[in-house]
Design a protein around this motif. Sequence first.
Motif, PDB file in Angstrom:
ATOM      1  N   UNK A   4      39.935  64.195  37.796  1.00 22.93           N
ATOM      2  CA  UNK A   4      40.161  65.520  37.224  1.00 22.93           C
ATOM      3  C   UNK A   4      38.934  66.431  37.308  1.00 22.93           C
ATOM      4  N   UNK A   5      37.767  65.855  37.485  1.00 23.78           N
ATOM      5  CA  UNK A   5      36.546  66.669  37.580  1.00 23.78           C
ATOM      6  C   UNK A   5      36.244  67.072  39.017  1.00 23.78           C
ATOM      7  N   UNK A   6      37.067  66.651  39.942  1.00 25.21           N
ATOM      8  CA  UNK A   6      36.896  67.034  41.337  1.00 25.21           C
ATOM      9  C   UNK A   6      35.960  66.118  42.086  1.00 25.21           C
ATOM     10  N   UNK A   7      35.787  66.407  43.350  1.00 26.93           N
ATOM     11  CA  UNK A   7      34.930  65.631  44.221  1.00 26.93           C
ATOM     12  C   UNK A   7      33.520  66.227  44.174  1.00 26.93           C
ATOM     13  N   UNK A   8      32.477  65.452  43.870  1.00 26.89           N
ATOM     14  CA  UNK A   8      31.124  66.005  43.788  1.00 26.89           C
ATOM     15  C   UNK A   8      30.662  66.680  45.080  1.00 26.89           C
ATOM     16  N   UNK A   9      31.207  66.279  46.223  1.00 27.01           N
ATOM     17  CA  UNK A   9      30.832  66.906  47.493  1.00 27.01           C
ATOM     18  C   UNK A   9      31.298  68.359  47.549  1.00 27.01           C
ATOM     19  N   UNK A  10      32.325  68.704  46.791  1.00 24.61           N
ATOM     20  CA  UNK A  10      32.837  70.073  46.784  1.00 24.61           C
ATOM     21  C   UNK A  10      31.871  71.044  46.128  1.00 24.61           C
ATOM     22  N   UNK A  11      30.925  70.551  45.361  1.00 25.19           N
ATOM     23  CA  UNK A  11      29.991  71.420  44.654  1.00 25.19           C
ATOM     24  C   UNK A  11      28.715  71.677  45.449  1.00 25.19           C
ATOM     25  N   UNK A  12      28.554  71.008  46.573  1.00 25.25           N
ATOM     26  CA  UNK A  12      27.368  71.216  47.409  1.00 25.25           C
ATOM     27  C   UNK A  12      27.533  72.494  48.213  1.00 25.25           C
ATOM     28  N   UNK A  13      26.456  73.276  48.393  1.00 21.68           N
ATOM     29  CA  UNK A  13      26.576  74.501  49.192  1.00 21.68           C
ATOM     30  C   UNK A  13      26.933  74.181  50.644  1.00 21.68           C
ATOM     31  N   UNK A  14      27.662  75.077  51.261  1.00 20.83           N
ATOM     32  CA  UNK A  14      28.073  74.903  52.654  1.00 20.83           C
ATOM     33  C   UNK A  14      26.860  75.107  53.553  1.00 20.83           C
ATOM     34  N   UNK A  15      26.679  74.211  54.493  1.00 20.26           N
ATOM     35  CA  UNK A  15      25.560  74.318  55.432  1.00 20.26           C
ATOM     36  C   UNK A  15      26.015  75.141  56.634  1.00 20.26           C
ATOM     37  N   UNK A  16      25.124  76.009  57.142  1.00 20.83           N
ATOM     38  CA  UNK A  16      25.461  76.875  58.255  1.00 20.83           C
ATOM     39  C   UNK A  16      24.345  76.881  59.283  1.00 20.83           C
ATOM     40  N   UNK A  17      24.701  77.169  60.518  1.00 20.83           N
ATOM     41  CA  UNK A  17      23.692  77.266  61.568  1.00 20.83           C
ATOM     42  C   UNK A  17      23.468  78.727  61.962  1.00 20.83           C
ATOM     43  N   UNK A  18      23.941  79.655  61.136  1.00 15.38           N
ATOM     44  CA  UNK A  18      23.777  81.081  61.387  1.00 15.38           C
ATOM     45  C   UNK A  18      22.381  81.543  60.975  1.00 15.38           C
ATOM     46  N   UNK A  20      21.763  84.330  59.303  1.00 13.99           N
ATOM     47  CA  UNK A  20      21.957  84.727  57.916  1.00 13.99           C
ATOM     48  C   UNK A  20      23.232  84.074  57.410  1.00 13.99           C
ATOM     49  N   UNK A  21      23.172  83.350  56.307  1.00 12.96           N
ATOM     50  CA  UNK A  21      24.386  82.715  55.790  1.00 12.96           C
ATOM     51  C   UNK A  21      25.380  83.761  55.290  1.00 12.96           C
ATOM     52  N   UNK A  22      26.648  83.463  55.423  1.00 12.99           N
ATOM     53  CA  UNK A  22      27.709  84.368  54.981  1.00 12.99           C
ATOM     54  C   UNK A  22      28.049  84.038  53.529  1.00 12.99           C
ATOM     55  N   UNK A  23      27.360  84.697  52.611  1.00 11.80           N
ATOM     56  CA  UNK A  23      27.548  84.383  51.192  1.00 11.80           C
ATOM     57  C   UNK A  23      28.185  85.519  50.403  1.00 11.80           C
ATOM     58  N   UNK A  24      28.271  86.715  50.975  1.00  9.51           N
ATOM     59  CA  UNK A  24      28.816  87.865  50.264  1.00  9.51           C
ATOM     60  C   UNK A  24      30.245  88.145  50.714  1.00  9.51           C
ATOM     61  N   UNK A  25      31.002  88.781  49.834  1.00 11.35           N
ATOM     62  CA  UNK A  25      32.375  89.173  50.123  1.00 11.35           C
ATOM     63  C   UNK A  25      32.457  90.684  50.209  1.00 11.35           C
ATOM     64  N   UNK A  26      33.333  91.187  51.063  1.00 11.86           N
ATOM     65  CA  UNK A  26      33.557  92.613  51.215  1.00 11.86           C
ATOM     66  C   UNK A  26      35.059  92.827  51.236  1.00 11.86           C
ATOM     67  N   UNK A  27      35.535  93.767  50.424  1.00 15.19           N
ATOM     68  CA  UNK A  27      36.965  94.007  50.334  1.00 15.19           C
ATOM     69  C   UNK A  27      37.228  95.505  50.470  1.00 15.19           C
ATOM     70  N   UNK A  28      38.225  95.876  51.283  1.00 13.24           N
ATOM     71  CA  UNK A  28      38.579  97.281  51.429  1.00 13.24           C
ATOM     72  C   UNK A  28      40.040  97.388  51.831  1.00 13.24           C
TER      73      UNK A  28
END
Length: 62
Positions: A4-18, A20-28
């Motif tokens: 019920x507490x979820x998988x601990x791996x789900x709480x780790x930040x996503x690793x990227x090879x970019x 600049x990491x894509x961490x912001x959201x934009x909505x329009x």
Amino acid sequence: MPNPKGNPQNFEPIKTDREEPLIANLSFRVSERMKEEVKAQEDPAQFCRDAIQEALDKKKKT
């Protein structure tokens, strides 16, 4: 039964090879036709990022 507490791996930040990491959201808002045309692209999110970056680069040159 799932944990019920979820998988601990789900709480780790996503690793990227970019650069600049894509961490912001934009909505329009867009028209329904525009939304369907974007969704028809192979990779809609990357298509939007490329189009926005191209417009920003163009604006920077002027």
